[in-house]
Design a protein around this motif. Structure first.
Motif, PDB file in Angstrom:
ATOM      1  N   ASP A  61      -5.225   3.859 -83.201  1.00 58.64           N
ATOM      2  CA  ASP A  61      -4.046   3.244 -82.362  1.00 58.64           C
ATOM      3  C   ASP A  61      -3.313   4.088 -81.715  1.00 58.64           C
ATOM      4  O   ASP A  61      -2.834   3.922 -80.727  1.00 58.64           O
ATOM      5  N   PHE A  62      -3.060   5.214 -82.193  1.00 58.76           N
ATOM      6  CA  PHE A  62      -2.466   6.360 -81.582  1.00 58.76           C
ATOM      7  C   PHE A  62      -3.369   6.701 -79.941  1.00 58.76           C
ATOM      8  O   PHE A  62      -2.605   6.775 -79.016  1.00 58.76           O
ATOM      9  N   ALA A  63      -4.658   6.901 -80.274  1.00 59.03           N
ATOM     10  CA  ALA A  63      -5.649   7.074 -79.004  1.00 59.03           C
ATOM     11  C   ALA A  63      -5.249   6.141 -78.010  1.00 59.03           C
ATOM     12  O   ALA A  63      -5.308   6.242 -76.645  1.00 59.03           O
ATOM     13  N   HIS A  64      -5.180   4.756 -78.497  1.00 57.73           N
ATOM     14  CA  HIS A  64      -5.310   3.755 -77.718  1.00 57.73           C
ATOM     15  C   HIS A  64      -3.894   3.867 -76.597  1.00 57.73           C
ATOM     16  O   HIS A  64      -4.100   3.369 -75.675  1.00 57.73           O
ATOM     17  N   HIS A  65      -2.883   4.158 -77.286  1.00 58.61           N
ATOM     18  CA  HIS A  65      -1.706   3.913 -76.411  1.00 58.61           C
ATOM     19  C   HIS A  65      -0.871   5.202 -75.750  1.00 58.61           C
ATOM     20  O   HIS A  65      -0.274   5.288 -74.984  1.00 58.61           O
ATOM     21  N   VAL A  66      -1.828   6.445 -76.132  1.00 58.18           N
ATOM     22  CA  VAL A  66      -1.411   7.524 -75.825  1.00 58.18           C
ATOM     23  C   VAL A  66      -1.934   7.708 -73.988  1.00 58.18           C
ATOM     24  O   VAL A  66      -3.097   7.184 -74.024  1.00 58.18           O
ATOM     25  N   LYS A  67      -1.136   8.196 -73.233  1.00 59.57           N
ATOM     26  CA  LYS A  67      -1.642   8.021 -71.763  1.00 59.57           C
ATOM     27  C   LYS A  67      -1.941   9.618 -71.380  1.00 59.57           C
ATOM     28  O   LYS A  67      -1.774  10.087 -70.076  1.00 59.57           O
ATOM     29  N   THR A  68      -2.863  10.303 -72.197  1.00 61.06           N
ATOM     30  CA  THR A  68      -3.183  11.441 -71.617  1.00 61.06           C
ATOM     31  C   THR A  68      -4.354  11.879 -72.779  1.00 61.06           C
ATOM     32  O   THR A  68      -4.644  11.143 -73.641  1.00 61.06           O
ATOM     33  N   GLY A  69      -4.974  12.798 -72.576  1.00 63.56           N
ATOM     34  CA  GLY A  69      -6.302  13.289 -73.267  1.00 63.56           C
ATOM     35  C   GLY A  69      -5.906  13.546 -74.602  1.00 63.56           C
ATOM     36  O   GLY A  69      -4.669  13.990 -75.060  1.00 63.56           O
ATOM     37  N   LEU A  70      -7.093  13.030 -75.703  1.00 67.43           N
ATOM     38  CA  LEU A  70      -6.590  13.323 -77.024  1.00 67.43           C
ATOM     39  C   LEU A  70      -7.233  14.666 -77.404  1.00 67.43           C
ATOM     40  O   LEU A  70      -8.127  15.175 -77.033  1.00 67.43           O
ATOM     41  N   PRO A  71      -6.515  15.538 -78.264  1.00 65.36           N
ATOM     42  CA  PRO A  71      -6.988  16.519 -78.733  1.00 65.36           C
ATOM     43  C   PRO A  71      -8.200  16.662 -79.543  1.00 65.36           C
ATOM     44  O   PRO A  71      -8.399  15.443 -80.150  1.00 65.36           O
ATOM     45  N   ASP A  72      -8.962  17.539 -79.230  1.00 71.37           N
ATOM     46  CA  ASP A  72     -10.375  17.648 -79.952  1.00 71.37           C
ATOM     47  C   ASP A  72     -10.148  17.467 -81.550  1.00 71.37           C
ATOM     48  O   ASP A  72     -11.031  16.954 -82.190  1.00 71.37           O
ATOM     49  N   SER A  73      -9.142  17.842 -81.991  1.00 74.63           N
ATOM     50  CA  SER A  73      -9.122  17.740 -83.718  1.00 74.63           C
ATOM     51  C   SER A  73      -8.577  16.396 -84.158  1.00 74.63           C
ATOM     52  O   SER A  73      -8.993  16.057 -85.303  1.00 74.63           O
ATOM     53  N   LEU A  74      -8.396  15.532 -83.105  1.00 69.79           N
ATOM     54  CA  LEU A  74      -8.147  14.175 -83.609  1.00 69.79           C
ATOM     55  C   LEU A  74      -9.279  13.286 -82.909  1.00 69.79           C
ATOM     56  O   LEU A  74      -9.691  12.180 -83.413  1.00 69.79           O
TER      57      LEU A  74
END
Length: 554
Positions: free
Chosen positions: A220-233
């Motif tokens: 859900d966080f990844a779907h809404h964030v407007k930037t690249g997701l950290p590798d740890s997530l």
């Protein structure tokens, strides 16, 4: 025995489902029960065919029906009747299911049907054309005590169980809720995980509720964030096929009046597991605007917006601040209307955003008067205050109110901003205002204001009754007017009240002002509102209205 008038009936019960209750069967009169596990085949044949050839018998055996070659009673079986009453068939009939292929499926779920209460709950939601998948879904719904036999609701109900009972007081994501233990007990967990795989794409060799919860929230966080997701997530994000379902499921959970509190607690727990605060470090506000997944995102946005207001005091963009603030105020964490966990400071979040809006408006207004105030005559300054200058006082009050609310909820994030607003109000606005007004009332100047105490096109307070009340009373014989006197009721507060009344209620309010009396103290000001020909006051301050003491009824 009754409908077909059979003399002999064989009943094989290989699963021994009726072994214990056999003796309590209400058999028709004249029907004898013979247990083939207790009486030999030869003795049975002699009794049925030689000793009692007209007798009626139920021949029960807790074993499978034997093959022809091994069946010593085959000849009797062939001219008699065989009866099957396995429990699955009975359940199938009692549930009103049309699909006979479900018999084996129900037999495999026999533990579930040990409870009459569970059976009754299932009967209320079963439909005659249900499939095996439908049956498992509805049985799981009964076990979870879900509001609806719908997967998203059931998933939310299951997670809600983490916060109930003993586990709820000391939240432990590694300790499954009691309802899940029941799902496993009734061997429904396999069906559950298969559906979860189909819905969300979550599949592991040893799936757990904790891992599912973490991956749902990260997705859900990844779907809404407007930037690249950290590798740890990134490795925790669910496959593309299940992401939209994950987003919808969590949105429904957050919006649930009955289960929203568990979302708050569990999302905080997951935030700690994945160290979400570290993941947010250094991110701008804009990429986070659509995220409602974690409370820490709300804190990050509020603090980021605060820094933006403080750093841009001299050129603040009010609309940008308002756009972000109002957008978040209507969201899950900052809306006072959301029913959630008590520990979430929703009122404080909402108040912080409101304070940021008013502070931005205050600074923008101060910037518009960067050179201070300069008016040629007193009435011009009076009109300027009516028109716009009152907003300084209004915005200052509103900011202080909201800052107090935020601080009362133990979230002292506005301290630095409060200091800047206070300095700007006292050392900027009030000082400039007093200096300008002082020049206009200075008796050494050209102004005759103090001697006459009148302003152009401005009514005096002592004419209040004859100007506003008396004309209304003369309009009709029994006309009445009500005057509400609120001591020190500031013009800016009256302006806000007027907007509030006109915006919500089915009548119209008008706002106007009048020049107060001098000396400016309460007793004289109240007396000036009364009908009179002459006002005076004694050296001790007592007021006389037409020579009568104001304190008397006369």
């Amino acid at each position: 025995f009754i409908e077909e008038d059979q003399r002999i009936v064989f009943w094989n019960d290989p699963d021994q489902e009726f072994y214990i209750t056999l003796t309590s069967l209400a058999l028709p009169d004249g029907v004898n029960l013979m247990r083939l596990d207790q009486i030999g085949a030869l003795e049975t044949k002699i009794r049925i065919e030689r000793e009692d050839p007209g007798g009626r018998y139920l021949l029960y055996s807790p074993t499978e029906e034997p093959d022809y070659e091994a069946d010593w009673l085959l000849d009797i079986r062939l001219y008699s009747r065989s009866f099957r009453a396995d429990r699955a068939s009975i359940m199938l009939d009692e549930l009103g299911l049309a699909n006979q292929h479900l018999r084996d499926h129900i037999a495999a779920r026999r533990k579930f049907f040990d409870s009459k209460q569970r059976l009754q709950k299932l009967k209320e939601i079963v439909e005659n054309n249900d499939t095996d998948v439908d049956m498992d879904r509805k049985m799981i719904a009964v076990v979870l005590k879900a509001d609806h036999a719908e997967w998203f609701n059931m998933v939310c109900t299951l997670f809600h169980g983490f916060t109930l009972g003993e586990n709820g007081s000391d939240l432990d994501l590694n300790s499954p809720p009691d309802a899940w233990l029941q799902v496993e007990k009734f061997e429904l967990d396999g069906a559950f995980w298969q559906v979860i795989k189909n819905l969300f794409g979550y599949a592991e060799e040893n799936p757990t509720l904790k891992n599912l919860l973490v991956r749902l929230l990260v997705t859900d966080f990844a779907h809404h964030v407007k930037t690249g997701l950290p590798d740890s997530l990134a490795h925790l994000v669910l496959p593309p096929s299940g992401r939209s379902n994950a987003v919808v499921c969590l949105a429904q959970w957050r919006d649930s009046a009955s289960k929203g509190s568990s979302y708050d607690r569990l999302s905080d727990a997951v935030a700690g597991v994945i160290k979400i605060k570290d993941q947010l470090y250094g991110l701008e506000i804009e990429p986070l605007l659509d995220i409602m997944t974690f409370q820490d995102v709300e804190k990050a946005i509020a603090k980021g917006l605060l820094d933006r207001v403080v750093s841009a005091m001299d050129a603040v963009n009010v609309e940008d601040i308002r756009s972000v603030a109002t957008r978040r105020q209507s969201g899950h964490w900052a809306s006072p209307n959301v029913v959630g966990a008590d520990h979430i400071p929703r009122t404080a979040f909402h108040a912080v955003y409101e304070a940021l809006i008013t502070a931005a408006e205050f600074f923008a207004l101060k910037n518009a008067y960067g050179k201070g105030f300069d008016y040629a005559e007193a009435w011009e300054m009076y009109r300027a205050y009516e028109r716009e200058l009152f907003r300084f006082d209004q915005l200052y009050r509103q900011f202080c109110e909201q800052a107090d609310i935020a601080e009362s909820r133990i979230w002292d994030v506005l301290k630095a901003l409060r200091e800047r607003v206070e300095a700007c109000y006292v050392n900027g606005y009030m000082q400039d205002l007093a200096t300008c007004w002082g020049k206009l009332v200075d008796p050494k100047g050209n102004q005759l204001l103090l001697s006459a105490w009148r302003l152009k096109d401005t009514p005096n307070q002592q004419r209040f009754f004859e100007r506003l009340v008396a004309p209304r009373l003369k309009e009709a014989e029994r006309r009445r007017s009500f005057v509400i006197i609120s001591d020190a009721f500031r013009y800016e507060a009256a302006e806000e009240l007027t907007r509030e009344l006109n915006g919500k209620y089915r009548f119209e309010a008008h706002l106007s002002s009048q020049l107060g009396v001098l000396p400016s103290y309460t007793a004289l000001g109240m007396a000036a509102l009364l009908p009179h020909q002459k006002l005076a006051y004694k050296p001790n301050g007592d007021v006389l209205v037409d020579s009568h003491p104001m304190a008397s009824l006369e």
